[in-house]
Scaffold this motif. Structure first.
Motif, short mmCIF file in Angstrom:
data_model
loop_
_atom_site.label_atom_id
_atom_site.label_comp_id
_atom_site.label_asym_id
_atom_site.label_seq_id
_atom_site.Cartn_x
_atom_site.Cartn_y
_atom_site.Cartn_z
N VAL A 109 0.84 -1.20 0.00
CA VAL A 109 0.00 0.00 0.00
C VAL A 109 0.87 1.25 0.00
O VAL A 109 0.59 2.22 -0.71
CB VAL A 109 -0.94 0.00 1.23
N HIS A 140 2.27 1.87 -3.52
CA HIS A 140 1.31 2.19 -4.58
C HIS A 140 0.40 3.37 -4.24
O HIS A 140 -0.57 3.64 -4.97
CB HIS A 140 0.46 0.96 -4.90
N ASN A 141 0.68 4.08 -3.15
CA ASN A 141 -0.13 5.24 -2.79
C ASN A 141 0.75 6.46 -2.52
O ASN A 141 0.59 7.16 -1.53
CB ASN A 141 -0.99 4.92 -1.55
N ASP A 148 -5.47 -8.06 -1.04
CA ASP A 148 -6.35 -8.16 -2.19
C ASP A 148 -6.34 -9.60 -2.71
O ASP A 148 -5.76 -10.50 -2.09
CB ASP A 148 -5.94 -7.17 -3.28
N LYS A 179 -4.24 -3.48 -0.27
CA LYS A 179 -5.03 -2.40 -0.84
C LYS A 179 -5.60 -1.56 0.29
O LYS A 179 -5.85 -2.05 1.40
CB LYS A 179 -6.16 -2.93 -1.73
N GLU A 188 -8.45 0.69 1.92
CA GLU A 188 -9.89 0.86 1.89
C GLU A 188 -10.27 2.13 2.64
O GLU A 188 -9.74 2.39 3.72
CB GLU A 188 -10.60 -0.34 2.55
#
Length: 493
Positions: free
Chosen positions: A350, A353-354, A403, A409, A411
């Motif tokens: 996370v 990718h963020n 995921d 991921k 939320e």
């Protein structure tokens, strides 16, 4: 060491535990309920009026609930769902007001029009499409839309004062939106339960450990009085963890398999606050705009009329920031302690990718007071820096989970995690949070009290939540019936 035997243990003194306790007490007053809260009174963390937006989240004004895809198409499905779920909360509160179980509505909920406001040609096109789609559905049929500056001056005078007349602007309005003091609501729910003997409330008490008895599906929970240091045990048939940002470490401590892979990303918040009566009296709405790139949903900017503990104020924000605490009154080691072999990879994934979110939070932390006021001027062009002070809001912990590929991921909604045998459940996440507490706690009943639900509880619930088990998204006549009643009872018209 003393041991207390109870039917249900509620961990956390916020709106979720108070709502679940209320539902259970209504369905079976003989149940022995115990609530433990680590602070000296209930509703002092995320549920406190100053620690959340106070918006009765119904999808009326929150633009992040109607995302736009790469082709420019606006999706309204999430807004429909959230709106229908908020109607469940309104029905329960309405019934309790009628029965004298909650006080005069204005003590916890007040009419505050919900308005979405945008500027710039691209944003106006987005809002126009959003309004067309939403107003075509019966849940949103009362939504008004305008690009006329004169109309907008009537709706939101502070927002329009001093604005460039050549700037393209648009807004939508729902007149019966609401501002909810969830702190006041929760205190009233808990007071009712304690006064009628339905709840044993233990303040200044923290959970130390969990021990599971698989043979009878019961839990032995160690608790400690934070003042005396004395420990004791609670033998509970069912455990609910509704401790806001503190839910994740408690869920991990329970050891249930369903908790594997879950992690948390903590985000703090701040408000600019104005209490000048001359300014506050000129604005009567919740005005939501579009979020910055990378911003989490809790950071969607909005200029709000607020009534907290009976006192009016004007708030703008929230401004997000990064913190390692999971609670406002938590520890800086919360994040580090939550990392385990089960969730390390999802959390790292996370983070990688963020990057937009990371950059956004860093930029928020680095802002000065003048920087924050400059953002406010997008919603109040003629504001003066000296009229506004900074206040710290609550902490939120966004859910990180595996995921389908085993990666992580992030939320941004709420998520219920329950043991397979139904003996324990925890609520994680934030948005839309307190507004849909009734829907979330009904989900707890459905997952963890299935036998009771099929044995008569479902019909009993309809006596205080008339639309339960039916779809307000599909049934326009039913919506009209329940909405007219709740708006009248809660004085939201």
């Amino acid at each position: 060491m003393t041991t207390q035997q109870v039917d249900v243990l509620l961990i956390g003194g916020g709106v979720m535990s108070a709502t679940l306790g209320t539902l259970l007490n209504k369905l079976d007053p003989s149940l022995k309920l115990t609530m433990v809260e680590r602070l000296d009174h209930v509703a002092h963390e995320s549920t406190d009026g100053w620690n959340n937006a106070g918006t009765g989240h119904a999808g009326y004004c929150e633009l992040n609930y109607t995302p736009q895809d790469s082709s420019g198409t606006v999706s309204i499905e999430r807004a429909l769902k959230i709106n229908a779920n908020f109607e469940l909360s309104l029905q329960l509160w309405s019934t309790m007001v009628e029965n004298g179980e909650l006080p005069e509505p204005t003590q916890f909920i007040n009419t505050t029009p919900h308005i979405s406001f945008v500027w710039g040609e691209k944003n106006v096109a987005f809002l126009r499409q959003r309004a067309e789609k939403l107003s075509a559905h019966h849940l949103f049929e009362d939504m008004e839309y305008s690009e006329d500056p004169e109309v907008l001056r009537q709706w939101i005078p502070l927002v329009m004062e001093g604005r460039d007349p050549s700037e393209k602007v648009a807004a939508t309005k729902i007149p019966y939106g609401s501002d909810v003091d969830f702190g006041s609501l929760t205190r009233n729910l808990v007071n009712r339960l304690t006064q009628n003997g339905g709840l044993d409330l233990k303040l200044n008490t923290e959970v130390v450990d969990f021990e599971r008895n698989r043979s009878d599906k019961r839990w032995l929970v160690s608790i400690r009085d934070r003042q005396s240091g004395k420990t004791s045990m609670i033998d509970a048939g069912f455990v609910f963890i509704g401790a806001g940002g503190g839910s994740l470490p408690l869920l991990q401590a329970s050891g249930i398999e369903e908790a594997d892979g879950y992690g948390g990303f903590p985000v703090s918040g701040q408000w600019l606050v104005c209490k000048d009566e001359k300014i506050v009296s000129k604005h009567h709405a919740k005005v939501y705009g579009k979020a910055a790139i990378g911003a989490p949903p809790m950071s969607v900017p909005h200029l709000d009329t607020r009534i907290i503990n009976g006192q009016p104020a004007l708030l703008f924000g929230p401004y997000a920031g990064f913190t390692t605490k999971f609670l406002k009154k938590g520890s800086k080691l919360d994040l580090i302690k939550s990392v385990s072999t089960d969730n390390l990879f999802p959390m790292m994934s996370v983070g990688i990718h963020n990057m937009d979110l990371t950059k956004y939070l860093i930029s928020e932390v680095m802002q000065s007071h003048d920087d924050r006021v400059a953002t406010l001027r997008g919603y109040f062009p003629e504001c003066k820096s000296s009229d506004w002070t900074l206040a710290h809001a609550g902490q939120r912990v966004q859910v990180i989970k595996k995921d389908a590929k085993g990666k992580g991921k992030l939320e941004f909604g709420t998520e219920l995690v329950a043991a397979a045998d139904g003996s324990l459940a925890a609520l994680l996440g934030a948005s839309p949070g307190a507004s849909v507490a009734v829907f979330a706690m009904l989900e707890v009943l459905e997952k963890c009290f299935a036998d009771k639900m099929s044995g008569g509880w479902k019909q009993a619930i309809k006596t205080f939540i008339p639309s339960y088990g039916e779809s307000l998204i599909d049934d326009a006549a039913l919506l009209k019936q329940v909405r007219e009643h709740t708006l009248s009872t809660l004085r939201l018209k």
